[in-house]
Enzyme design. Structure first.
Site, PDB file in Angstrom:
ATOM      1  N   CYS A   1      13.857  10.906   6.125  1.00  0.00           N
ATOM      2  CA  CYS A   1      13.905  10.449   7.522  1.00  0.00           C
ATOM      3  C   CYS A   1      15.303  10.520   8.105  1.00  0.00           C
ATOM      4  O   CYS A   1      15.463  10.538   9.320  1.00  0.00           O
ATOM      5  CB  CYS A   1      13.330   9.042   7.621  1.00  0.00           C
ATOM      6  SG  CYS A   1      14.047   7.943   6.406  1.00  0.00           S
TER       7      CYS A   1
ATOM      8  N   GLU B   1      10.191   0.915   9.975  1.00  0.00           N
ATOM      9  CA  GLU B   1      11.156   1.980   9.651  1.00  0.00           C
ATOM     10  C   GLU B   1      10.439   3.288   9.903  1.00  0.00           C
ATOM     11  O   GLU B   1       9.563   3.676   9.123  1.00  0.00           O
ATOM     12  CB  GLU B   1      11.583   1.901   8.179  1.00  0.00           C
ATOM     13  CG  GLU B   1      12.243   0.598   7.785  1.00  0.00           C
ATOM     14  CD  GLU B   1      13.658   0.464   8.286  1.00  0.00           C
ATOM     15  OE1 GLU B   1      14.246   1.461   8.738  1.00  0.00           O
ATOM     16  OE2 GLU B   1      14.177  -0.665   8.247  1.00  0.00           O
TER      17      GLU B   1
ATOM     18  N   LYS C   1       0.858  -1.179   0.000  1.00  0.00           N
ATOM     19  CA  LYS C   1       0.000   0.000   0.000  1.00  0.00           C
ATOM     20  C   LYS C   1       0.892   1.227   0.000  1.00  0.00           C
ATOM     21  O   LYS C   1       1.505   1.563   1.011  1.00  0.00           O
ATOM     22  CB  LYS C   1      -0.919   0.045   1.232  1.00  0.00           C
ATOM     23  CG  LYS C   1      -2.014   1.105   1.030  1.00  0.00           C
ATOM     24  CD  LYS C   1      -2.639   1.587   2.303  1.00  0.00           C
ATOM     25  CE  LYS C   1      -1.894   2.711   2.952  1.00  0.00           C
ATOM     26  NZ  LYS C   1      -1.755   3.940   2.149  1.00  0.00           N
TER      27      LYS C   1
ATOM     28  N   GLU D   1      10.185  15.596  14.965  1.00  0.00           N
ATOM     29  CA  GLU D   1      10.457  15.578  13.534  1.00  0.00           C
ATOM     30  C   GLU D   1       9.673  16.706  12.848  1.00  0.00           C
ATOM     31  O   GLU D   1       8.465  16.819  13.031  1.00  0.00           O
ATOM     32  CB  GLU D   1       9.993  14.222  12.990  1.00  0.00           C
ATOM     33  CG  GLU D   1      10.606  13.852  11.688  1.00  0.00           C
ATOM     34  CD  GLU D   1      10.190  12.455  11.239  1.00  0.00           C
ATOM     35  OE1 GLU D   1       9.082  12.003  11.564  1.00  0.00           O
ATOM     36  OE2 GLU D   1      10.981  11.836  10.515  1.00  0.00           O
TER      37      GLU D   1
HETATM   38  P1  NAD Z   1       2.466   8.149   7.865  1.00  0.00           P
HETATM   39  O1  NAD Z   1       2.837   7.338   9.057  1.00  0.00           O
HETATM   40  O2  NAD Z   1       1.413   9.168   8.026  1.00  0.00           O
HETATM   41  O3  NAD Z   1       1.966   7.188   6.698  1.00  0.00           O
HETATM   42  C1  NAD Z   1       2.779   6.144   6.218  1.00  0.00           C
HETATM   43  C2  NAD Z   1       1.886   5.139   5.534  1.00  0.00           C
HETATM   44  O4  NAD Z   1       1.025   4.546   6.512  1.00  0.00           O
HETATM   45  C3  NAD Z   1       0.956   5.722   4.463  1.00  0.00           C
HETATM   46  O5  NAD Z   1       0.860   4.798   3.386  1.00  0.00           O
HETATM   47  C4  NAD Z   1      -0.367   5.826   5.197  1.00  0.00           C
HETATM   48  O6  NAD Z   1      -1.489   5.777   4.349  1.00  0.00           O
HETATM   49  C5  NAD Z   1      -0.313   4.599   6.082  1.00  0.00           C
HETATM   50  N1  NAD Z   1      -1.169   4.629   7.274  1.00  0.00           N
HETATM   51  C6  NAD Z   1      -1.632   5.705   7.941  1.00  0.00           C
HETATM   52  N2  NAD Z   1      -2.413   5.305   8.980  1.00  0.00           N
HETATM   53  C7  NAD Z   1      -2.434   3.952   8.964  1.00  0.00           C
HETATM   54  C8  NAD Z   1      -3.036   2.962   9.776  1.00  0.00           C
HETATM   55  N3  NAD Z   1      -3.792   3.286  10.826  1.00  0.00           N
HETATM   56  N4  NAD Z   1      -2.839   1.662   9.478  1.00  0.00           N
HETATM   57  C9  NAD Z   1      -2.059   1.314   8.438  1.00  0.00           C
HETATM   58  N5  NAD Z   1      -1.464   2.211   7.614  1.00  0.00           N
HETATM   59  C10 NAD Z   1      -1.632   3.518   7.886  1.00  0.00           C
HETATM   60  O7  NAD Z   1       3.822   8.759   7.307  1.00  0.00           O
HETATM   61  P2  NAD Z   1       4.000   9.728   6.057  1.00  0.00           P
HETATM   62  O8  NAD Z   1       3.501  11.054   6.494  1.00  0.00           O
HETATM   63  O9  NAD Z   1       3.463   9.113   4.814  1.00  0.00           O
HETATM   64  O10 NAD Z   1       5.594   9.739   5.907  1.00  0.00           O
HETATM   65  C11 NAD Z   1       6.429  10.500   6.683  1.00  0.00           C
HETATM   66  C12 NAD Z   1       6.995   9.688   7.832  1.00  0.00           C
HETATM   67  O11 NAD Z   1       7.679   8.534   7.322  1.00  0.00           O
HETATM   68  C13 NAD Z   1       8.034  10.443   8.609  1.00  0.00           C
HETATM   69  O12 NAD Z   1       7.840  10.235   9.994  1.00  0.00           O
HETATM   70  C14 NAD Z   1       9.350   9.811   8.165  1.00  0.00           C
HETATM   71  O13 NAD Z   1      10.400   9.926   9.073  1.00  0.00           O
HETATM   72  C15 NAD Z   1       8.946   8.409   7.961  1.00  0.00           C
HETATM   73  N6  NAD Z   1       9.896   7.713   7.071  1.00  0.00           N
HETATM   74  C16 NAD Z   1      10.772   6.821   7.627  1.00  0.00           C
HETATM   75  C17 NAD Z   1      11.711   6.160   6.838  1.00  0.00           C
HETATM   76  C18 NAD Z   1      12.680   5.183   7.433  1.00  0.00           C
HETATM   77  O14 NAD Z   1      13.313   4.468   6.684  1.00  0.00           O
HETATM   78  N7  NAD Z   1      12.816   5.108   8.743  1.00  0.00           N
HETATM   79  C19 NAD Z   1      11.744   6.414   5.464  1.00  0.00           C
HETATM   80  C20 NAD Z   1      10.855   7.335   4.935  1.00  0.00           C
HETATM   81  C21 NAD Z   1       9.922   7.975   5.760  1.00  0.00           C
END
Ligand code: NAD
Length: 496
Positions: free
Chosen positions: A284, A250, A175, A384
């Site tokens: 990130c 992650e 997803k 963050e």
């Molecule tokens: P997010 O947590 O809002 O969403 C990530 C994904 O999770 C999206 O596909 C979203 O639709 C889905 N999601 C949201 N709620 C959910 C739920 N209840 N159940 C299942 N899936 C759900 O994050 P974002 O805003 O898309 O991305 C930014 C974040 O990602 C930042 O915190 C960043 O640090 C992190 N990130 C981490 C890494 C890493 O490798 N550690 C890499 C890239 C981004």
């Protein structure tokens, strides 16, 4: 506009069945690039079934067969570099030079790496660890992996989730973020064209609350691999815990950037600007907290501000643009509000700190921003931001620098800048993060792992280490005596 549908289930591209509408936009202009109906729980169920049905054939293929298909996949992606880079740039609001020079080549190299690694799964050598048995190790795929990706590097995140899983013989339902599905669908279509069987790579594009939670909670999903925020990661882990399901998380980061007084100041200043502003700071591992030893502090702040003021914001398809927009106006407003709160508490804005007007006003742009005069325990230092914002604080002793570097809930990445080998080694040893760079910040490489400590999660992306997450290690212990009465039976019974 692309209205072919953003679902790819069992080898077929189609629209979703949910009532929610998806509008996929270019955040740098506000232009709508595609529309679709989102994936419903039934779509997720269908995709999990397709992956489940594809598992016996794919897991039964030899490593060489999987590897050859993945190499063909890499070649197709290679031929489509231009198309993929344009889609990634438009959907992510990122400069075309970043998509062309980093996102797409990185993904292709990852596919080639995992095509090779598929033939190299390792384990302990078989042998007689007891005099009466031969032990051997089987490394087996888990089944259907449910993967969830964020929007910041849509194709790279899709690749990091999908590749180690399928290389090891699993099948996947991915997803992507509902904001950025375009290149994930192109990625899955190329897998099919490369001869990877239908159902091995499925894409369900929908919201987190509907499609994401349906995927995490699905009883036929053996493992959930999640990249995103720490807050959502916690919910994912809680659901998975209820089902004793394997998770790979992650999560967020708040990388420190430690500049010791024997560092090359110009190298550190340039590294800080590139490390903080890459992908508009929506990375990130981005440099977010610069700690600079007092003798260099004033000069460092002045030089970083000067360099940041020279960064060219502009249209993402202009090859001279250095920095694009943020992913959405909502994200831009969140960043702006955090900067405002810091300013109200007395922070000084050394550069940036504003939403540009003029031709960029239709997009979600935010100026490169350097902030000083903040307390270590303030929100802007601890939380963050995920935008083009760097904070800078002075320090006096090495002990203090390392203590400050470790003083947030996160532990994804860090860098230390010094000419001293002992200082560099100490920083590498004592900073609690999944990656510590010395005299650089940001580069990644397919052969090496990426993953967090602390609230940044656990599990490794990229590299052969990722197979530890995507496989089960099975011990096969075979009697080699042929005896009916084993030597250890006496411990339990002695009867004849
Ligand atoms: P997010 O947590 O809002 O969403 C990530 C994904 O999770 C999206 O596909 C979203 O639709 C889905 N999601 C949201 N709620 C959910 C739920 N209840 N159940 C299942 N899936 C759900 O994050 P974002 O805003 O898309 O991305 C930014 C974040 O990602 C930042 O915190 C960043 O640090 C992190 N990130 C981490 C890494 C890493 O490798 N550690 C890499 C890239 C981004």
């Amino acid at each position: 506009m692309d209205n072919a549908g953003q679902q790819f289930i069992g080898g077929k591209r189609r629209a979703g069945a949910a009532s929610e509408e998806l509008s996929i936009i270019n955040p740098a202009t506000g232009e709508v690039l595609a529309t679709d109906t989102a994936a419903s729980p039934d779509d997720v169920d269908e995709a999990v079934h397709a992956a489940h049905d594809a598992f016996p054939e794919w897991s039964g293929a030899t490593p060489a067969e999987r590897s050859e298909a993945m190499l063909r996949w890499a070649d197709l992606l290679d031929q489509r570099q231009g198309e993929l880079a344009a889609a990634e740039s438009n959907n992510g609001g990122k400069p075309i030079k970043l998509a062309e020079g980093f996102d797409i080549p990185g993904v292709i190299d990852n596919v080639r790496f995992f095509a090779g690694a598929a033939r190299n799964l390792d384990g302990k050598s078989a042998g007689e660890y007891s005099p009466e048995h031969t032990s051997s190790i089987r490394r087996e795929p888990l089944g259907v992996v449910g993967s969830i990706a964020p929007w910041n590097y849509p194709l790279q995140m899709a690749a990091w989730k999908v590749l180690p899983a399928v290389a090891a013989g699993n099948t996947v339902v991915l997803k992507p973020s509902e904001l950025t599905p375009l290149t994930s669908v192109m990625f899955a279509e190329a897998a099919q064209e490369a001869g990877i069987p239908d159902g091995v790579v499925n894409i369900v594009t929908g919201t987190g609350s509907t499609a994401g939670s349906a995927l995490v909670g699905h009883s036929d999903v053996a493992m959930v691999s999640f990249t995103g925020s720490t807050a959502v990661g916690r919910q994912v882990a809680a659901t998975a815990a209820g089902q004793v399901k394997r998770v790979h998380l992650e999560l967020g980061g708040k990388a420190p950037f430690v500049v010791f007084d024997d560092a090359d100041l110009e190298a550190a200043a340039r590294g800080a600007v590139a490390g903080a502003l890459i992908n508009s700071g929506q990375d990130c591992t981005a440099a977010t907290r610069a700690y600079v030893q007092r003798p260099l502090y004033e000069q460092f702040v002045a030089r970083v501000a000067q360099l940041m003021n020279g960064v060219r914001m502009g249209p993402v398809d202009d090859p001279t643009t250095d920095m694009g927009s943020l992913i959405s106006t909502a994200q831009r407003d969140r960043v702006a509000a955090m900067v405002e709160r810091a300013r109200k508490k007395g922070a000084a804005i050394a550069c940036g700190g504003y939403v540009p007007d003029g031709p960029l006003a239709d997009g979600a742009y935010y100026a490169p921003t350097l902030i000083t005069d903040v307390a270590q325990d303030s929100e802007i230092v601890q939380q963050e931001v995920f935008g083009p914002v760097l904070v800078c604080l002075p320090f006096d002793s090495d002990d203090e620098a390392l203590q400050l570097a470790n003083d947030t809930p996160y532990g994804l990445a860090a860098s230390a800048w010094t000419g001293g080998v002992f200082r560099a080694q100490r920083a590498a040893r004592e900073i609690r993060a999944g990656c510590v760079w010395i005299n650089d910040h940001i580069p990644i490489i397919s052969e090496m792992p990426h993953g967090g400590y602390k609230a940044s999660g656990f599990g490794k992306d990229m590299s052969a280490y990722s197979f530890d997450d995507y496989t089960n290690v099975k011990h096969v212990m075979s009697d080699i005596t042929g005896d009916r009465e084993k030597s250890w039976h006496d411990l339990v019974f002695t009867g004849r």
